[in-house]
Design a protein around this motif. Structure first.
Motif, short mmCIF file in Angstrom:
data_model
loop_
_atom_site.label_atom_id
_atom_site.label_comp_id
_atom_site.label_asym_id
_atom_site.label_seq_id
_atom_site.Cartn_x
_atom_site.Cartn_y
_atom_site.Cartn_z
N GLU A 107 -53.92 -12.82 25.25
CA GLU A 107 -53.57 -11.40 25.27
C GLU A 107 -54.09 -10.76 23.99
O GLU A 107 -54.20 -11.41 22.95
N GLY A 163 -57.78 -4.30 31.41
CA GLY A 163 -58.04 -5.72 31.28
C GLY A 163 -58.96 -6.03 30.10
O GLY A 163 -59.38 -5.12 29.37
N PRO A 164 -59.28 -7.31 29.89
CA PRO A 164 -60.11 -7.70 28.75
C PRO A 164 -61.57 -7.35 28.94
O PRO A 164 -62.10 -7.42 30.05
N GLU A 206 -58.35 -6.50 24.66
CA GLU A 206 -57.58 -6.08 25.83
C GLU A 206 -57.57 -4.55 25.92
O GLU A 206 -57.06 -3.88 25.01
N GLU A 260 -59.24 -15.62 29.67
CA GLU A 260 -58.37 -15.74 30.85
C GLU A 260 -57.89 -17.17 31.06
O GLU A 260 -56.74 -17.40 31.44
N SER A 283 -51.85 -13.03 21.39
CA SER A 283 -51.44 -13.92 22.46
C SER A 283 -50.02 -14.42 22.31
O SER A 283 -49.46 -14.44 21.21
N ALA A 287 -51.66 -2.01 22.89
CA ALA A 287 -51.56 -3.08 23.89
C ALA A 287 -50.27 -3.87 23.70
O ALA A 287 -49.59 -4.22 24.67
#
Length: 378
Positions: free
Chosen positions: A316, A258-259, A254, A311, A143, A369
């Motif tokens: 991230e 998307g996650p 991720e 979210e 993140s 990622a």
């Protein structure tokens, strides 16, 4: 990012150790990551941060990054020099890492394409390192600044989750000035909270990891000692009521689209410990149940909540989300970890292994990622 030809392997700086009380856990995690990373796909540069903040060039030796006879490892033992330091330039046009020693000419260690931070707690997991890497223009796993800071501060984490409608348990916060200026009033605040929600309480540092400095307090007699223990890790503390139920964890990773959430795991009651503390996790090797024995509906719900937490905090890369499944059947989110442990017994890689993502693939997905993302606003 430096240009990559077909012969160029991305260079990964694995940064570990750090100034927090979770220094040793970070070294354990780094050992596991170094052992698992695909050396045919990535070049690796291990960089350890000592407990006093020095960035040290360390041996690429995972076997020395392990618990030996219940003794925890440290960066100081792994450093190639007691004085030498690694410097990452704060210049987005230059990713040349330099090694310096007193009285010697600085030595260039080459460019770094991506950083894999495996630091836990303050000065690493809390947005501080992420901010440095943003200034340096170097992509990194996990993140960004905001999500890392929110994920480290149990107070603001709960506020963010509550604002997004996620279920949060009762808690109280004692800020540094409250305790320093009027400890009697701060103590009364906690006692009033206990009067409303009952004993026992958990007293925690607000910005330490999920295992450090936490005390379970059964009555008023143990309160002051618990406060001082928590404040030895962080002057800001969080007090939580006991949530009766099962401890359930879920990993978020991720992917390109998307996650996604892993199968959940359950942390069973630990008979030799009051709760799932540092000793239970890392010394006595308490083991979780993967996958957790839940109904299909419960599994789907916790996966939905885990991704929603990811979210909500603008995370991230990866997150481990920790929940309580209360006796009434409702889930309550306890916390997220934006850089969860990757030790051999850590729950995050175990949950993804059970979900069909092997440990080496997990490392690869996190690095890919990070390489896909730019630094800066995104």
């Amino acid at each position: 990012m430096s240009s990559q030809t077909s012969s160029h392997k991305p260079r990964v700086a694995v940064v570990f150790g750090g100034r927090s009380s979770e220094h040793a856990i970070s070294v354990l995690t780094a050992g596991a990551v170094l052992r698992a990373i695909d050396r045919e796909k990535y070049d690796v540069l291990p960089i350890g941060i000592t407990t006093d903040g020095r960035w040290a060039l360390t041996a690429d030796d995972p076997d020395r990054m392990a618990i030996t006879d219940r003794r925890l490892p440290s960066v100081a033992e792994l450093a190639e020099s007691a004085e030498g330091g690694v410097v990452l330039p704060v210049d987005p046009t230059n990713r040349e890492v330099v090694y310096t020693e007193p009285g010697s000419v600085p030595k260039a260690l080459g460019e770094v394409d991506v950083v894999f931070p495996v630091l836990h707690g303050p000065y690493g997991e809390d947005g501080t390192l992420q901010g440095l890497l943003e200034l340096s223009g170097v992509p990194y796993v996990g993140s960004g600044v905001l999500a890392s800071a929110v994920g480290q501060d149990k107070d603001y984490m709960k506020r963010v989750f509550a604002s997004f409608g996620l279920p949060v348990g009762p808690y109280e916060v004692i800020r540094p000035r409250e305790w320093e200026q009027d400890p009697a009033a701060a103590r009364k605040k906690i006692v009033d909270f206990a009067g409303e929600h009952g004993w026992p309480l958990f007293v925690k540092p607000a910005r330490a990891g999920s295992s450090m400095g936490i005390s379970k307090v059964d009555d008023l007699s143990g309160l002051d000692a618990a406060i001082e223990e928590a404040r030895s890790h962080d002057p800001k503390i969080v007090v939580e009521s006991l949530l009766r139920g099962r401890e359930i964890e879920c990993g978020v990773l991720e992917f390109e689209d998307g996650p996604r959430a892993s199968v959940p795991a359950e942390i069973p009651p630990v008979t030799a410990h009051d709760f799932y503390d540092f000793e239970a996790k890392y010394i006595d090797s308490a083991t979780g149940i993967v996958p957790a024995p839940l109904t299909a509906e419960q599994t789907a719900k916790i996966q939905e909540l885990a991704v929603a937490a990811f979210e909500a905090a603008s995370c991230e890369g990866l997150v481990r989300a920790d929940f309580f499944l209360q006796d009434n059947g409702e889930f309550v989110i306890n916390e997220i970890n934006t850089l969860p442990g990757f030790t051999p017994i850590s729950m995050y890689p175990r949950m993804w292994q059970e979900s069909g993502v092997s440990y080496p693939e997990l490392i690869d997905r996190l690095l890919q990622a990070a390489l896909r993302r730019s630094t800066g606003l995104r």
